[in-house]
Design a protein around this motif. Structure first.
Motif, PDB file in Angstrom:
ATOM      1  N   UNK A 199      21.664 -41.691 -81.944  1.00  0.00           N
ATOM      2  CA  UNK A 199      20.546 -41.507 -81.093  1.00  0.00           C
ATOM      3  C   UNK A 199      19.008 -40.807 -81.857  1.00  0.00           C
ATOM      4  N   UNK A 200      18.123 -41.508 -81.878  1.00  0.00           N
ATOM      5  CA  UNK A 200      17.221 -40.599 -82.809  1.00  0.00           C
ATOM      6  C   UNK A 200      16.141 -40.279 -81.431  1.00  0.00           C
ATOM      7  N   UNK A 201      15.793 -38.892 -81.303  1.00  0.00           N
ATOM      8  CA  UNK A 201      15.428 -38.518 -79.299  1.00  0.00           C
ATOM      9  C   UNK A 201      14.439 -38.226 -80.232  1.00  0.00           C
ATOM     10  N   UNK A 202      13.464 -38.471 -81.058  1.00  0.00           N
ATOM     11  CA  UNK A 202      12.121 -38.248 -81.271  1.00  0.00           C
ATOM     12  C   UNK A 202      10.824 -39.528 -81.255  1.00  0.00           C
ATOM     13  N   UNK A 203      12.281 -41.023 -81.065  1.00  0.00           N
ATOM     14  CA  UNK A 203      11.367 -42.157 -81.428  1.00  0.00           C
ATOM     15  C   UNK A 203      11.528 -42.597 -79.913  1.00  0.00           C
ATOM     16  N   UNK A 204      12.737 -42.264 -79.119  1.00  0.00           N
ATOM     17  CA  UNK A 204      13.266 -42.710 -77.205  1.00  0.00           C
ATOM     18  C   UNK A 204      13.150 -43.653 -77.055  1.00  0.00           C
ATOM     19  N   UNK A 205      13.662 -45.002 -78.240  1.00  0.00           N
ATOM     20  CA  UNK A 205      14.222 -46.072 -78.218  1.00  0.00           C
ATOM     21  C   UNK A 205      15.336 -46.000 -78.604  1.00  0.00           C
ATOM     22  N   UNK A 206      16.728 -46.778 -78.509  1.00  0.00           N
ATOM     23  CA  UNK A 206      17.750 -47.398 -78.179  1.00  0.00           C
ATOM     24  C   UNK A 206      18.180 -47.908 -79.948  1.00  0.00           C
ATOM     25  N   UNK A 207      18.447 -47.786 -80.949  1.00  0.00           N
ATOM     26  CA  UNK A 207      19.088 -48.243 -82.207  1.00  0.00           C
ATOM     27  C   UNK A 207      20.879 -47.714 -82.698  1.00  0.00           C
TER      28      UNK A 207
END
Ligand SMILES: [Zn+2]
Length: 179
Positions: free
Chosen positions: A98-106
């Motif tokens: 989860x990389x909330x500053x980006x907002x895609x799915x990793x």
């Protein structure tokens, strides 16, 4: 297991540029070019009937969703992620980041025999220590697609020497682990 990944500012800026570069890029559904024949094939009319316009743009035209617009970018419940084009199990929560500053799915990894890659587009060459572009350092944006139906899922990036799949949540269907 939700965790916000730690990336340096340099990597953040670089990946932001690469994410933006995916917008509007042509798909590399390259069966015609490579001779590869996908197991699941549908006519254009069939694809349009089973996908929304936005999903069609992502899966069949290589477009990129706006960040923070899918159902899956902000948390990580236990379960599996399936290609919206053919239902193949392509990713699992175990490897999700989860990389909330980006907002895609990793994801750190895809499932075995689930995804393939292709060259989406060539991007400007890396700069050497002398500040000059190295014309021999060809770089490309790598697209990630489903190995069964060829649908474009997102891109594979290298960030801080880690391989990360940067995926459109709208290209996936999530199935929670049954209690
Ligand atoms: Zn598929």
């Amino acid at each position: 297991m939700a965790e916000d990944i730690k990336f340096g500012r340099r990597a953040f800026l670089g990946s932001a540029a690469m994410g933006a570069a995916g917008l509007g890029a042509a798909p590399a559904l390259a069966s015609a070019e490579t001779g590869y024949s996908y197991e699941v094939q549908r006519s254009d009319a069939e694809w349009r009937a089973m996908l929304t316009d936005e999903e069609y743009g992502i899966l069949r035209e290589g477009q990129t969703e706006q960040p923070r617009t899918s159902l899956y970018w902000a948390d990580n419940p236990d379960g599996t992620y399936h290609c919206k084009g053919c239902d193949l199990h392509v990713y699992s929560s175990e490897w999700k980041v989860v990389w909330k500053s980006k907002g895609w799915v990793f994801f750190r990894h895809s499932e075995g025999n689930a995804t393939m890659t292709a060259i989406d587009r060539v991007i400007p060459p890396a700069y050497g220590g002398n500040g000059m572009a190295n014309p021999n350092a060809q770089r490309a944006l790598i697209e990630t697609h489903c190995r069964r139906c060829g649908s474009h899922l997102g891109h594979t990036l290298m960030i801080n020497l880690m391989v990360i799949h940067c995926i459109n949540g709208k290209a996936l269907n999530f199935r929670p682990v049954e209690a």
